[in-house]
Design an enzyme around this catalytic site. Sequence first.
Site, PDB file in Angstrom:
ATOM      1  N   ILE A 290      10.367  33.292   6.113  1.00 14.70           N
ATOM      2  CA  ILE A 290       9.876  32.567   7.293  1.00 14.70           C
ATOM      3  C   ILE A 290       9.306  31.211   6.745  1.00 14.70           C
ATOM      4  O   ILE A 290       8.254  31.149   6.109  1.00 14.70           O
ATOM      5  CB  ILE A 290       8.657  33.241   8.101  1.00 14.70           C
ATOM      6  CG1 ILE A 290       9.280  34.576   8.485  1.00 14.70           C
ATOM      7  CG2 ILE A 290       8.252  32.409   9.250  1.00 14.70           C
ATOM      8  CD1 ILE A 290       8.216  35.462   9.125  1.00 14.70           C
TER       9      ILE A 290
ATOM     10  N   GLU B 194       5.538  42.711   3.722  1.00 11.77           N
ATOM     11  CA  GLU B 194       4.688  43.501   4.592  1.00 11.77           C
ATOM     12  C   GLU B 194       5.353  43.610   5.982  1.00 11.77           C
ATOM     13  O   GLU B 194       4.766  44.374   6.988  1.00 11.77           O
ATOM     14  CB  GLU B 194       3.406  42.723   4.842  1.00 11.77           C
ATOM     15  CG  GLU B 194       3.240  41.690   5.707  1.00 11.77           C
ATOM     16  CD  GLU B 194       3.832  40.219   4.885  1.00 11.77           C
ATOM     17  OE1 GLU B 194       4.524  40.399   3.835  1.00 11.77           O
ATOM     18  OE2 GLU B 194       3.662  39.236   5.569  1.00 11.77           O
TER      19      GLU B 194
ATOM     20  N   GLY C 260       1.359  32.688   5.492  1.00 12.09           N
ATOM     21  CA  GLY C 260       0.583  31.990   6.624  1.00 12.09           C
ATOM     22  C   GLY C 260       1.022  30.547   6.324  1.00 12.09           C
ATOM     23  O   GLY C 260       2.109  30.400   6.291  1.00 12.09           O
ATOM     24  N   GLU C 261      -0.017  29.823   6.554  1.00  6.01           N
ATOM     25  CA  GLU C 261       0.211  28.458   6.157  1.00  6.01           C
ATOM     26  C   GLU C 261      -0.746  28.027   4.991  1.00  6.01           C
ATOM     27  O   GLU C 261      -1.807  28.118   4.874  1.00  6.01           O
ATOM     28  CB  GLU C 261      -0.316  27.426   7.349  1.00  6.01           C
ATOM     29  CG  GLU C 261       0.294  26.114   7.459  1.00  6.01           C
ATOM     30  CD  GLU C 261       1.735  26.098   7.459  1.00  6.01           C
ATOM     31  OE1 GLU C 261       2.198  26.894   8.053  1.00  6.01           O
ATOM     32  OE2 GLU C 261       2.018  25.353   6.355  1.00  6.01           O
ATOM     33  N   SER C 262      -0.086  27.623   3.792  1.00  6.79           N
ATOM     34  CA  SER C 262      -0.768  27.341   2.660  1.00  6.79           C
ATOM     35  C   SER C 262      -1.881  26.389   2.609  1.00  6.79           C
ATOM     36  O   SER C 262      -2.891  26.407   2.204  1.00  6.79           O
ATOM     37  CB  SER C 262       0.306  27.186   1.308  1.00  6.79           C
ATOM     38  OG  SER C 262       0.909  26.267   1.879  1.00  6.79           O
TER      39      SER C 262
ATOM     40  N   HIS D 265       8.393  38.118   3.047  1.00  5.45           N
ATOM     41  CA  HIS D 265       7.291  38.737   3.565  1.00  5.45           C
ATOM     42  C   HIS D 265       7.498  40.284   3.495  1.00  5.45           C
ATOM     43  O   HIS D 265       8.078  41.013   4.529  1.00  5.45           O
ATOM     44  CB  HIS D 265       7.134  38.425   5.043  1.00  5.45           C
ATOM     45  CG  HIS D 265       6.656  37.130   5.409  1.00  5.45           C
ATOM     46  ND1 HIS D 265       5.205  36.910   5.631  1.00  5.45           N
ATOM     47  CD2 HIS D 265       6.940  35.827   5.230  1.00  5.45           C
ATOM     48  CE1 HIS D 265       5.071  35.609   5.711  1.00  5.45           C
ATOM     49  NE2 HIS D 265       6.023  35.051   5.608  1.00  5.45           N
TER      50      HIS D 265
ATOM     51  N   CYS E 129       4.687  34.541   0.298  1.00  4.57           N
ATOM     52  CA  CYS E 129       5.106  33.355   0.761  1.00  4.57           C
ATOM     53  C   CYS E 129       3.938  32.170   0.682  1.00  4.57           C
ATOM     54  O   CYS E 129       3.751  31.740  -0.356  1.00  4.57           O
ATOM     55  CB  CYS E 129       5.155  33.871   2.279  1.00  4.57           C
ATOM     56  SG  CYS E 129       6.289  32.551   3.334  1.00  4.57           S
TER      57      CYS E 129
ATOM     58  N   ARG F 284       7.659  23.932  -1.041  1.00  2.00           N
ATOM     59  CA  ARG F 284       7.255  24.432   0.024  1.00  2.00           C
ATOM     60  C   ARG F 284       8.372  24.244   1.089  1.00  2.00           C
ATOM     61  O   ARG F 284       8.998  23.116   1.113  1.00  2.00           O
ATOM     62  CB  ARG F 284       5.925  24.070   0.799  1.00  2.00           C
ATOM     63  CG  ARG F 284       4.593  24.221  -0.019  1.00  2.00           C
ATOM     64  CD  ARG F 284       3.613  23.490   0.406  1.00  2.00           C
ATOM     65  NE  ARG F 284       3.339  23.960   1.971  1.00  2.00           N
ATOM     66  CZ  ARG F 284       2.889  23.389   3.097  1.00  2.00           C
ATOM     67  NH1 ARG F 284       3.058  22.026   2.992  1.00  2.00           N
ATOM     68  NH2 ARG F 284       2.561  23.855   4.356  1.00  2.00           N
TER      69      ARG F 284
HETATM   70  N1  GLN Z   1       5.602  27.161   5.063  1.00  2.00           N
HETATM   71  C1  GLN Z   1       4.307  27.929   4.816  1.00  2.00           C
HETATM   72  C2  GLN Z   1       3.660  27.056   3.798  1.00  2.00           C
HETATM   73  O1  GLN Z   1       4.000  26.417   3.129  1.00  2.00           O
HETATM   74  C3  GLN Z   1       4.695  29.314   4.165  1.00  2.00           C
HETATM   75  C4  GLN Z   1       5.155  29.988   5.632  1.00  2.00           C
HETATM   76  C5  GLN Z   1       4.629  31.434   5.443  1.00  2.00           C
HETATM   77  O2  GLN Z   1       3.611  32.014   4.594  1.00  2.00           O
HETATM   78  N2  GLN Z   1       5.600  32.431   6.086  1.00  2.00           N
HETATM   79  O3  GLN Z   1       2.442  27.538   3.698  1.00  2.00           O
END
Ligand code: GLN
Length: 194
Positions: free
Chosen positions: A137, A176, A46-48, A174, A78, A108
């Site tokens: 991604i 999943e 997701g977005e860390s 990913h 991720c 990241r």
């Molecule tokens: N760029 C995202 C991050 O640093 C990670 C992207 C992802 O989980 N697909 O959180």
Amino acid sequence: MKIGVLALQGAFIEHISVIQQIGVEAAPVRLPSELGSLDWLIIPGGESTTILNLMQTFNLIKPLKELSQAGLPILGTCAGMVCLAKKVSNSNNSNMETLAVMDMEVRRNAFGRQADSFETELPVPALGHEPFAAIFIRAPVIERVGPQVEILAKLPNDIAVAAKQGELVVSAFHPELSHDLRFHRYFLKIAASH
Ligand code: GLN
């Protein structure tokens, strides 16, 4: 056995579906009070920065850290991998507080804009002969690891993208999303042996 999938933000539904396909019980978790009943945990992509901010808001950092130190098996994919890392570079926030339980430094968004997202046939020896169709991604990479960390997969340019430290397993991609259950099965095998 019950697997919790941290459901603050990101691809948690996909992980729950993979775990259910394997035939193991999986449930979303959001609150500190839900953590006690878990045997294993998945932190999704997701977005860390968002996931870590929400972990702060929901008072999850301390209990998750303690559970991990007490041996809770965790799969981080991720952004989930970023959450587990001791050190993070390329973060907009230099004091980004992570769970800091896995002895590695991750970068990241390591692939820049052009190769922002891609899929590649990745050799992962621990999964057997067949490569894994790994989907990246806006992915991080693993830049440095401590002595207890074992690298599970590298890209052809030698960049590490999956690793394990005891009962912690991480991937920059990913699993999943790949319609291939082997990476999750591998985590379950590691988790069951701890
Ligand atoms: N760029 C995202 C991050 O640093 C990670 C992207 C992802 O989980 N697909 O959180």
